[in-house]
Enzyme design. Structure first.
Site, PDB file in Angstrom:
ATOM      1  N   LYS A  97     -52.405  19.117   0.896  1.00 11.82           N
ATOM      2  CA  LYS A  97     -51.519  17.941   0.733  1.00 11.82           C
ATOM      3  C   LYS A  97     -52.329  16.718   0.286  1.00 11.82           C
ATOM      4  O   LYS A  97     -53.260  16.852  -0.489  1.00 11.82           O
ATOM      5  CB  LYS A  97     -50.730  17.699   2.027  1.00 11.82           C
TER       6      LYS A  97
ATOM      7  N   GLU B  40     -40.339  28.367   3.931  1.00 12.21           N
ATOM      8  CA  GLU B  40     -40.857  27.296   4.778  1.00 12.21           C
ATOM      9  C   GLU B  40     -39.700  26.497   5.367  1.00 12.21           C
ATOM     10  O   GLU B  40     -39.188  25.566   4.712  1.00 12.21           O
ATOM     11  CB  GLU B  40     -41.726  26.342   3.956  1.00 12.21           C
TER      12      GLU B  40
ATOM     13  N   ASN C 226     -52.665  24.535   1.919  1.00  9.39           N
ATOM     14  CA  ASN C 226     -52.083  23.387   1.203  1.00  9.39           C
ATOM     15  C   ASN C 226     -52.660  22.116   1.841  1.00  9.39           C
ATOM     16  O   ASN C 226     -52.260  21.741   2.939  1.00  9.39           O
ATOM     17  CB  ASN C 226     -50.552  23.452   1.344  1.00  9.39           C
TER      18      ASN C 226
ATOM     19  N   GLY D 160     -50.523  24.401   6.134  1.00  5.52           N
ATOM     20  CA  GLY D 160     -50.798  22.988   5.878  1.00  5.52           C
ATOM     21  C   GLY D 160     -51.900  22.493   6.805  1.00  5.52           C
ATOM     22  O   GLY D 160     -53.087  22.723   6.583  1.00  5.52           O
ATOM     23  N   GLY D 161     -51.499  21.828   7.882  1.00  2.00           N
ATOM     24  CA  GLY D 161     -52.435  21.179   8.810  1.00  2.00           C
ATOM     25  C   GLY D 161     -53.619  22.042   9.219  1.00  2.00           C
ATOM     26  O   GLY D 161     -54.775  21.576   9.188  1.00  2.00           O
TER      27      GLY D 161
ATOM     28  N   GLU E  28     -41.559  18.845   0.719  1.00  2.00           N
ATOM     29  CA  GLU E  28     -41.919  17.412   0.615  1.00  2.00           C
ATOM     30  C   GLU E  28     -41.631  16.896  -0.789  1.00  2.00           C
ATOM     31  O   GLU E  28     -41.221  15.749  -0.963  1.00  2.00           O
ATOM     32  CB  GLU E  28     -43.391  17.212   1.017  1.00  2.00           C
TER      33      GLU E  28
ATOM     34  N   SER F 200     -46.096  25.214  10.362  1.00  2.00           N
ATOM     35  CA  SER F 200     -46.828  25.206  11.634  1.00  2.00           C
ATOM     36  C   SER F 200     -47.521  26.530  11.951  1.00  2.00           C
ATOM     37  O   SER F 200     -47.528  26.979  13.102  1.00  2.00           O
ATOM     38  CB  SER F 200     -45.910  24.789  12.786  1.00  2.00           C
TER      39      SER F 200
ATOM     40  N   GLY G 264     -45.187  20.861   9.789  1.00  2.00           N
ATOM     41  CA  GLY G 264     -45.895  19.738  10.406  1.00  2.00           C
ATOM     42  C   GLY G 264     -45.353  19.323  11.761  1.00  2.00           C
ATOM     43  O   GLY G 264     -45.663  18.246  12.257  1.00  2.00           O
TER      44      GLY G 264
ATOM     45  N   HIS H  86     -42.107  22.496  -3.126  1.00  3.38           N
ATOM     46  CA  HIS H  86     -42.406  22.286  -1.708  1.00  3.38           C
ATOM     47  C   HIS H  86     -41.363  21.321  -1.134  1.00  3.38           C
ATOM     48  O   HIS H  86     -40.914  20.400  -1.827  1.00  3.38           O
ATOM     49  CB  HIS H  86     -43.822  21.710  -1.555  1.00  3.38           C
TER      50      HIS H  86
HETATM   51  P1  PGA Z   1     -47.886  22.861   8.161  1.00  6.74           P
HETATM   52  O1  PGA Z   1     -47.457  22.700   6.622  1.00  6.74           O
HETATM   53  O2  PGA Z   1     -48.673  24.133   8.262  1.00  6.74           O
HETATM   54  O3  PGA Z   1     -48.714  21.638   8.462  1.00  6.74           O
HETATM   55  O4  PGA Z   1     -46.636  22.911   8.963  1.00  6.74           O
HETATM   56  C1  PGA Z   1     -47.065  23.804   5.866  1.00  6.74           C
HETATM   57  C2  PGA Z   1     -46.677  23.370   4.488  1.00  6.74           C
HETATM   58  O5  PGA Z   1     -46.123  22.273   4.325  1.00  6.74           O
HETATM   59  O6  PGA Z   1     -46.937  24.087   3.501  1.00  6.74           O
END
Ligand code: PGA
Length: 251
Positions: A11, A165, A9, A232-233, A95, A211, A171, A93
Site C-alpha cells: 500500500k 477480499e 500489498n 496487507g499489514g 481501497e 487480515s 485492515g 482493490h
Molecule cells: P490487510 O490488507 O491484510 O491489512 O487486511 C489486505 C489488503 O488490503 O490487500
C-alpha cells in the site's frame, strides 16, 4: 497442484530505502521459492526490481491507468509498470473502489489491457460489512465479476488471479473464517465455470485477503479452495510475511 500465490500489498507504506531493505531480506531467505510477489508503492518499484532481479520473487503494481499514455497527470501506465519489471498488477482493490472511484467498467478495461500485455492481473472483489449483513454478498460479488471480467474468454481467465477480499476484513483484524472464505471461493469458481466458459483444468487462482496473519494463515491456506493470500499489514514486516509464506508452502 497449483502453486499458492502469496502477494504482499505494501500500500502507501515505506520509503524506497525501507522497501529495498525488506526486499533484500526476502531475496536472502526466499530466492528460490515460487509464488511470492510483492507490490511496493510506485516510487520503490524500480529500486526493488534491481534487488529481486534473478530471484524467483515477482513484482506487482498496486494500480495503473487503462490508457497507455497521455495527459493523465499523476497516473502510471501498465507499460511503465512492465518497464520497471512488474509481471503482476492488482486491479480493483477495494481501497481503489471506495476512495478513488474505481468501477467495474474501469476494472474491465484494465484487465483486458493486462491480458494483452502479458501481465498477470489480480482482480479484487469483495463485499462490505453492510452488504454482508443485508444478505447481498453473492450478488455483489457476481456484479463485480460479470462487470470486471466482461468479454474475457475462459482461456484468458486462466492467466489471472481473483482475490476475494471482504471489505470488512481489510485492515480490521477481523478475518473471514475458512468456511466463509471457502463458500465465496466456490461461488467464484462456479461463476468462472458457468458464465465465463472457464475450465477447472486451466487453474485460475483464487486468493483470500483481509487480515491474514501468521496466526490465521495456516487454517485459511489449508483449504483446497484457497490458492493463496493477498496480505496487507502483515506483509510490511519480514518475520510475519515470511511466516505466512512458509505456511503457504506446507502441504
Ligand atoms: P490487510 O490488507 O491484510 O491489512 O487486511 C489486505 C489488503 O488490503 O490487500
Amino acid at each position: 497442484m497449483t502453486i499458492p500465490l502469496v502477494i504482499g500489498n505494501w500500500k502507501m507504506n515505506m520509503l524506497a530505502s525501507e522497501a529495498c531493505d525488506l526486499a533484500r531480506s526476502l531475496v536472502d531467505r526466499l530466492s528460490a521459492v515460487e509464488g511470492v510477489v510483492i507490490a511496493p508503492p510506485f516510487t520503490s518499484l524500480y529500486p526493488v526490481s534491481q534487488i529481486i532481479k534473478g530471484s524467483s520473487l515477482g513484482l506487482a503494481g498496486q494500480n495503473f491507468h487503462f490508457e497507455s499514455k497521455g495527459a493523465y497527470t499523476g497516473e502510471v501506465s501498465l507499460k511503465m509498470l512492465k518497464d520497471v519489471g512488474c509481471g503482476y498488477a492488482l486491479i480493483g482493490h477495494s481501497e481503489r473502489r471506495q476512495l478513488f472511484g474505481e468501477t467495474d467498467e474501469t476494472v474491465n478495461k484494465k484487465v483486458h489491457l493486462a491480458m494483452q500485455m502479458g501481465i498477470t492481473a489480480v482482480v479484487c472483489v469483495g463485499e462490505t460489512g453492510e452488504q454482508r449483513k443485508a444478505g447481498e454478498t453473492l450478488s455483489v460479488i457476481e456484479t463485480q465479476l460479470s462487470g470486471g471480467l466482461a468479454g474475457l474468454s475462459g482461456e484468458s481467465i486462466a492467466h489471472l488471479a481473483i482475490a476475494y477480499e471482504p471489505v470488512w476484513a481489510i485492515g480490521t483484524g477481523l478475518n473471514a473464517t475458512p468456511e466463509q472464505a471457502v463458500d465465496i471461493h466456490k461461488f467464484i469458481r462456479k461463476f468462472l465455470f458457468e458464465r465465463q466458459g472457464f475450465s477447472e483444468k486451466m487453474g485460475a487462482r483464487i486468493l483470500y485477503g483481509g487480515s491474514v496473519t501468521p496466526e490465521n494463515c495456516a487454517e485459511l491456506l489449508r483449504e483446497e479452495e484457497i490458492n493463496g493470500a493477498l496480505v496487507g499489514g502483515a506483509s510490511l514486516n519480514f518475520e510475519s510475511f515470511y511466516a505466512i509464506i512458509k505456511s503457504s508452502l506446507e502441504p
